[in-house]
Design an enzyme around this catalytic site. Structure first.
Site, mmCIF file in Angstrom:
data_model
loop_
_atom_site.group_PDB
_atom_site.id
_atom_site.type_symbol
_atom_site.label_atom_id
_atom_site.label_comp_id
_atom_site.label_asym_id
_atom_site.label_seq_id
_atom_site.Cartn_x
_atom_site.Cartn_y
_atom_site.Cartn_z
ATOM 1 N N SER A 1 0.853 -1.195 0.000
ATOM 2 C CA SER A 1 0.000 0.000 0.000
ATOM 3 C C SER A 1 0.879 1.232 0.000
ATOM 4 C CB SER A 1 -0.890 0.010 1.245
ATOM 5 O OG SER A 1 -1.454 1.293 1.470
ATOM 6 N N TYR B 1 -0.102 0.142 10.488
ATOM 7 C CA TYR B 1 -0.517 -0.286 9.150
ATOM 8 C C TYR B 1 0.619 -0.089 8.152
ATOM 9 C CZ TYR B 1 -3.032 -0.478 4.719
ATOM 10 O OH TYR B 1 -3.432 -0.793 3.428
#
Length: 316
Positions: A163, A189
């Site tokens: 990501s 994350y």
């Protein structure tokens, strides 16, 4: 396929390409694929594109009922009835071990698609931070457990979904599980997505001799279950700022391209976004790949740390 300086791979596709467009003309008959998280979001469209090209696809999902519904839908829309469903909870070591033990025969495509994002401070029974445990460790255990099947496949490919969030945080080897520093879900994350990219780097280095290539991809932002921990205000601000969200079909395109495109045969250890190899990230850019996500030294270290974490955890 073309390359630009210094050897960056580009394709005829881009940010608005769909999974169906990038796989058009590719024949996957006889090939077997696993898509984790294949019952929601871009996982569905990734699986649909692979099945539409003739592959036998296994949806590795936590919710078997949802998986069965999606399998029937994919079968109906593609005419391919070789869409199977198997239970997999990436945060549960026993579930991952059961999945790999039950797998029989070769595997040609593994798409590590499932993930969680921006969760509150949650931990697995082993004490591992949930995002790192799910996004990286679970997929690491899955891929290494399936390595013999991938080695038995035909020029097998592994796709690790990273990501743009990886830009926020390298892997903090001194405090992976946020035991010393205050918990920050966005840094956690980002760390997990850096880990996904580093996995691809080291898996490719180790497994190329077996005919296996591994690459990382950033699919782009898609409104799906993955964004469920974002507030409506955060989503509204992102949209108002001009951030472009992709459709699930567009979000699946880069994964499908890296998993199937003939021009990428033998190419691995790279990071793709918008259906092309990403440029190095520069300050002020919205995308690109950070050097820390492709660092071979960190990738090798993470591989060993991951093995050690899995080996030292108490047996379930």
């Amino acid at each position: 396929m073309t390359t630009d300086s210094p050897g960056r791979i580009t394709t005829p596709f881009g940010a608005e390409s769909t999974a169906a467009e990038v796989v058009a003309g590719v024949d996957l008959t006889g090939r077997r694929a696993v898509v984790t998280g294949g019952s929601s979001g871009i996982g569905v469209e990734t699986a649909r594109a692979l099945a539409g090209a003739g592959a036998e696809v296994t949806l590795a999902v936590r919710d078997i009922d949802a998986g069965e519904r999606i399998a029937r839908d994919i079968g109906a829309t593609t005419g391919n009835t070789r869409v199977r469903v198997a239970r997999l909870d990436l945060a549960d070591r026993r579930s991952v071990a059961d999945f790999t033990a039950a797998w029989d025969g070769p595997l040609d495509i593994l798409v590590n698609n499932a993930g969680v994002m921006f969760t509150p401070e949650l931990r697995t029974p082993e004490g591992w931070e949930l995002q790192f445990a799910t996004n990286h460790l679970g997929h690491f255990a899955l891929a290494t457990g399936l390595h013999p099947a991938l080695a038995a496949g035909d020029r097998a490919r592994v796709v690790a979904l990273s990501s743009v969030g990886h830009l926020r945080q390298p892997v903090d080897f001194d405090d992976i599980d946020f035991r010393r520093r205050p918990f920050d879900t966005r840094l956690a994350y980002g760390q997990s997505k850096t880990a996904d990219s580093l996995f691809a780097v080291e898996a490719n280095r180790r497994w190329a001799v077996d005919g296996i290539t591994a690459n990382a991809v950033h699919p782009g932002a898609v409104l799906s279950n993955l964004t469920r921990h974002m507030s409506q205000d955060e989503l509204d601000k992102a949209i108002a700022s001009g951030y472009r969200f992709k459709t699930p079909q567009q979000g699946a395109a880069t994964s499908v391209l890296v998993a199937t495109w003939p021009g990428l045969d033998g190419i691995g250890g790279r990071y793709f976004e918008d259906c092309n190899e990403a440029r190095p990230h520069r300050e002020g850019d919205a995308g690109g790949v950070a050097a820390h996500a492709l660092d071979p030294v960190a990738a090798e270290r993470l591989w060993q740390v991951s093995l050690d974490m899995l080996a030292s955890a108490p047996r379930a």
